[in-house]
Design an enzyme around this catalytic site. Structure first.
Site, PDB file in Angstrom:
ATOM      1  N   ARG A  16       0.879  -1.177   0.000  1.00  0.00           N
ATOM      2  CA  ARG A  16       0.000   0.000   0.000  1.00  0.00           C
ATOM      3  C   ARG A  16       0.911   1.219   0.000  1.00  0.00           C
ATOM      4  O   ARG A  16       2.125   1.118   0.035  1.00  0.00           O
ATOM      5  CB  ARG A  16      -1.029  -0.022   1.145  1.00  0.00           C
ATOM      6  CG  ARG A  16      -0.716  -0.785   2.375  1.00  0.00           C
ATOM      7  CD  ARG A  16       0.420  -0.202   3.162  1.00  0.00           C
ATOM      8  NE  ARG A  16       0.158   1.200   3.424  1.00  0.00           N
ATOM      9  CZ  ARG A  16       1.069   2.108   3.692  1.00  0.00           C
ATOM     10  NH1 ARG A  16       2.360   1.796   3.704  1.00  0.00           N
ATOM     11  NH2 ARG A  16       0.756   3.353   3.929  1.00  0.00           N
ATOM     12  N   GLY A  17       0.256   2.384  -0.044  1.00  0.00           N
ATOM     13  CA  GLY A  17       1.050   3.605  -0.202  1.00  0.00           C
ATOM     14  C   GLY A  17       1.113   3.931  -1.684  1.00  0.00           C
ATOM     15  O   GLY A  17       1.374   3.043  -2.513  1.00  0.00           O
ATOM     16  N   ALA A  18       0.853   5.200  -2.020  1.00  0.00           N
ATOM     17  CA  ALA A  18       0.693   5.572  -3.427  1.00  0.00           C
ATOM     18  C   ALA A  18       1.877   5.160  -4.325  1.00  0.00           C
ATOM     19  O   ALA A  18       1.686   4.499  -5.357  1.00  0.00           O
ATOM     20  CB  ALA A  18       0.421   7.072  -3.522  1.00  0.00           C
TER      21      ALA A  18
ATOM     22  N   ARG B 187      -7.238   0.047  -6.804  1.00  0.00           N
ATOM     23  CA  ARG B 187      -7.534   1.074  -5.795  1.00  0.00           C
ATOM     24  C   ARG B 187      -7.759   2.405  -6.537  1.00  0.00           C
ATOM     25  O   ARG B 187      -6.980   2.729  -7.443  1.00  0.00           O
ATOM     26  CB  ARG B 187      -6.391   1.204  -4.773  1.00  0.00           C
ATOM     27  CG  ARG B 187      -6.263  -0.033  -3.872  1.00  0.00           C
ATOM     28  CD  ARG B 187      -5.373   0.224  -2.680  1.00  0.00           C
ATOM     29  NE  ARG B 187      -6.032   1.032  -1.665  1.00  0.00           N
ATOM     30  CZ  ARG B 187      -5.394   1.535  -0.607  1.00  0.00           C
ATOM     31  NH1 ARG B 187      -4.094   1.322  -0.445  1.00  0.00           N
ATOM     32  NH2 ARG B 187      -6.039   2.261   0.280  1.00  0.00           N
TER      33      ARG B 187
ATOM     34  N   GLN C 272      -2.111   2.142  10.047  1.00  0.00           N
ATOM     35  CA  GLN C 272      -0.818   2.191   9.355  1.00  0.00           C
ATOM     36  C   GLN C 272       0.245   2.926  10.181  1.00  0.00           C
ATOM     37  O   GLN C 272       1.430   2.655  10.061  1.00  0.00           O
ATOM     38  CB  GLN C 272      -0.955   2.891   7.992  1.00  0.00           C
ATOM     39  CG  GLN C 272      -1.713   2.098   6.948  1.00  0.00           C
ATOM     40  CD  GLN C 272      -3.179   2.456   6.922  1.00  0.00           C
ATOM     41  OE1 GLN C 272      -3.762   2.802   7.937  1.00  0.00           O
ATOM     42  NE2 GLN C 272      -3.791   2.354   5.766  1.00  0.00           N
TER      43      GLN C 272
ATOM     44  N   ASP D 154      -1.924  10.954  -1.784  1.00  0.00           N
ATOM     45  CA  ASP D 154      -2.216   9.950  -2.811  1.00  0.00           C
ATOM     46  C   ASP D 154      -2.548  10.593  -4.147  1.00  0.00           C
ATOM     47  O   ASP D 154      -2.451   9.957  -5.200  1.00  0.00           O
ATOM     48  CB  ASP D 154      -3.387   9.074  -2.368  1.00  0.00           C
ATOM     49  CG  ASP D 154      -2.940   8.128  -1.273  1.00  0.00           C
ATOM     50  OD1 ASP D 154      -2.790   8.579  -0.130  1.00  0.00           O
ATOM     51  OD2 ASP D 154      -2.689   6.953  -1.590  1.00  0.00           O
TER      52      ASP D 154
ATOM     53  N   ASN E 230      -5.243  12.590   1.082  1.00  0.00           N
ATOM     54  CA  ASN E 230      -4.400  11.685   1.868  1.00  0.00           C
ATOM     55  C   ASN E 230      -5.303  10.914   2.837  1.00  0.00           C
ATOM     56  O   ASN E 230      -6.521  11.114   2.865  1.00  0.00           O
ATOM     57  CB  ASN E 230      -3.316  12.469   2.614  1.00  0.00           C
ATOM     58  CG  ASN E 230      -2.255  11.557   3.202  1.00  0.00           C
ATOM     59  OD1 ASN E 230      -1.730  10.675   2.511  1.00  0.00           O
ATOM     60  ND2 ASN E 230      -1.929  11.726   4.474  1.00  0.00           N
ATOM     61  N   LYS E 231      -4.699  10.034   3.584  1.00  0.00           N
ATOM     62  CA  LYS E 231      -5.448   9.146   4.491  1.00  0.00           C
ATOM     63  C   LYS E 231      -6.478   9.922   5.317  1.00  0.00           C
ATOM     64  O   LYS E 231      -6.205  11.018   5.788  1.00  0.00           O
ATOM     65  CB  LYS E 231      -4.432   8.422   5.400  1.00  0.00           C
ATOM     66  CG  LYS E 231      -4.989   7.433   6.375  1.00  0.00           C
ATOM     67  CD  LYS E 231      -5.887   6.401   5.744  1.00  0.00           C
ATOM     68  CE  LYS E 231      -5.201   5.612   4.632  1.00  0.00           C
ATOM     69  NZ  LYS E 231      -6.183   4.823   3.825  1.00  0.00           N
TER      70      LYS E 231
HETATM   71  O1  MRU Z   1      -4.438   3.285   2.384  1.00  0.00           O
HETATM   72  P1  MRU Z   1      -2.951   3.442   2.296  1.00  0.00           P
HETATM   73  O2  MRU Z   1      -2.213   2.818   3.424  1.00  0.00           O
HETATM   74  O3  MRU Z   1      -2.418   3.032   0.952  1.00  0.00           O
HETATM   75  O4  MRU Z   1      -2.763   5.022   2.418  1.00  0.00           O
HETATM   76  C1  MRU Z   1      -1.471   5.551   2.317  1.00  0.00           C
HETATM   77  C2  MRU Z   1      -1.431   7.012   2.525  1.00  0.00           C
HETATM   78  O5  MRU Z   1      -2.437   7.657   2.753  1.00  0.00           O
HETATM   79  C3  MRU Z   1      -0.103   7.664   2.346  1.00  0.00           C
HETATM   80  O6  MRU Z   1      -0.010   8.799   3.153  1.00  0.00           O
HETATM   81  C4  MRU Z   1       0.058   8.087   0.875  1.00  0.00           C
HETATM   82  O7  MRU Z   1      -0.138   6.988   0.047  1.00  0.00           O
HETATM   83  C5  MRU Z   1       1.369   8.678   0.602  1.00  0.00           C
HETATM   84  S1  MRU Z   1       2.625   7.432   0.591  1.00  0.00           S
HETATM   85  C6  MRU Z   1       4.122   8.104   0.321  1.00  0.00           C
END
Ligand code: MRU
Length: 366
Positions: free
Chosen positions: A54-56, A91, A202, A243, A253-254
């Protein structure tokens, strides 16, 4: 970065079997270090949607490798187009996913069937290594913000972060955490407030794990603590990831990031967003109206996972029959963002700011 003093990336091709891609299974961190094999494009899409990765930035790199795995099976246009669509649909919010798929597909369309596997692998490897350098440069630029605060305050600089925009969300370094790691290397005393980041935690599971492994002083807090800390001068700056960033500087973002930005504004705490340029969606302007927000299963809210009896276990939090809503992300409008930290430097969160760093986009977005 390091796990038990050994250097890791989050994704690689298997030694002695380059037709298998390996990733760290983030569903079981911090309790277990499990390496997860991906051998088909379907497994790549599942690893993304199930949040093994996960993570963009990392889901973008994984999708690029997914196309390479697709080529190993068939290099026919129709098959590759179908895989590309499936990967993009895994996603919806992080634009890096579509960006990586479109980048690799454009290169595949330019070459004949017999060259496609090699071209896809080279493209995935290039996107992967570029991500490392981009995240390193975000750290180099973000370090100067921390250094400036340190020169003024002459004491430990307290950084608050939300979710995991650390190296586990990228290939190495991370985005929001890269300035922190660079500050550590520059002997600037830093301390990180780690938001636990419900519902999937996370922050508690991944950012805290990174901080332990990298020996960064840190404290885990529940998601609603940030405002209190800011009112009491206990946060010097906020750095989060994103993201998807619109051409006008709005950032998705999250979930919960927006509330941190509001609290930061009310308390005059600088609020920075760290991002690789692959996160900018030059086609969008108004993030609240235009960025698609992922909604995930109710079970992620009604239940919680933890480590018990030597395994990851899930327990129910809410009564049977209580419905739950699970919005994965929210949008922080540019007016609440002090600055964007990119691989090319720090800019204002605005169209002018972004174009000052990426002038080549001036004529290519609407
Ligand atoms: O749902 P996730 O864990 O994929 O969400 C991740 C985030 O919100 C991060 O802050 C974002 O992807 C930036 S990662 C460098």
């Amino acid at each position: 970065m390091k796990i038990q003093n050994q250097h890791y990336h989050t994704i690689w091709t298997k030694k002695d079997d380059p037709e298998t891609v390996q990733v760290i299974d983030q569903r079981v961190l911090p309790h277990q270090l499990v390496i997860h094999d991906i051998s088909t494009p379907e497994e790549a899409a599942l690893a993304i949607s199930d949040m093994v990765v996960r993570g963009a930035p990392l889901i973008g790199v994984t999708a690029a490798y997914g196309l390479y795995l697709a080529c190993l099976r068939s290099t026919a246009d129709t098959e590759l187009e179908a895989v590309a669509q499936a990967l993009k649909a895994a996603r919806p919010t992080a634009v890096n996913l579509a960006w990586a798929v479109d980048t690799v597909m454009a290169e595949l369309r330019d070459v004949g069937a017999e060259e496609r596997t090699a071209v896809a692998l080279a493209a995935a490897e290039r996107i992967q290594s570029e991500d490392i350098e981009i995240c390193r440069m975000i750290g180099v630029h973000g370090l100067e913000l921390i250094r400036e605060l340190y020169q003024k305050k002459q004491r430990t600089i307290n950084v608050l972060t939300h979710c995991n925009a650390g190296w586990l969300a990228t290939v190495d370094w991370g985005t929001a955490t890269s300035p922190v790691y660079h500050a550590m290397e520059a002997d600037i005393p830093v301390h990180v407030w780690v938001d636990e980041t419900r519902p999937r935690n996370q922050g508690a599971n991944l950012t805290a794990y990174e901080m332990v492994q990298q020996e960064v002083p840190h404290t885990l807090i529940v998601d609603n603590t940030g405002g209190h800390l800011m009112q009491h001068g206990m946060v010097d700056l906020v750095i989060v990831g994103t993201d998807r960033t619109t051409s006008c500087g709005d950032v998705a973002n999250k979930i919960g990031t927006y509330l941190k930005a509001l609290a930061a504004k009310d308390n005059n705490v600088p609020f920075y967003v760290a991002l690789p340029s692959s996160t900018i969606d030059w086609d969008l302007k108004d993030g609240v109206k235009e960025i698609p927000i992922e909604q995930r299963s109710e079970e992620e809210v009604t239940h919680i996972s933890g480590w018990a009896n030597d395994q990851v276990q899930k327990v129910r939090l809410s009564p049977e029959g209580t419905p739950a809503a699970n919005y994965g992300f929210d949008v922080t409008p540019a007016r609440l963002v002090t600055g964007l930290i990119t691989e090319r430097g720090v800019c204002e969160a605005s169209e002018e700011g972004l174009l000052s760093l990426f002038p080549e986009r001036a004529h290519t977005h609407g």
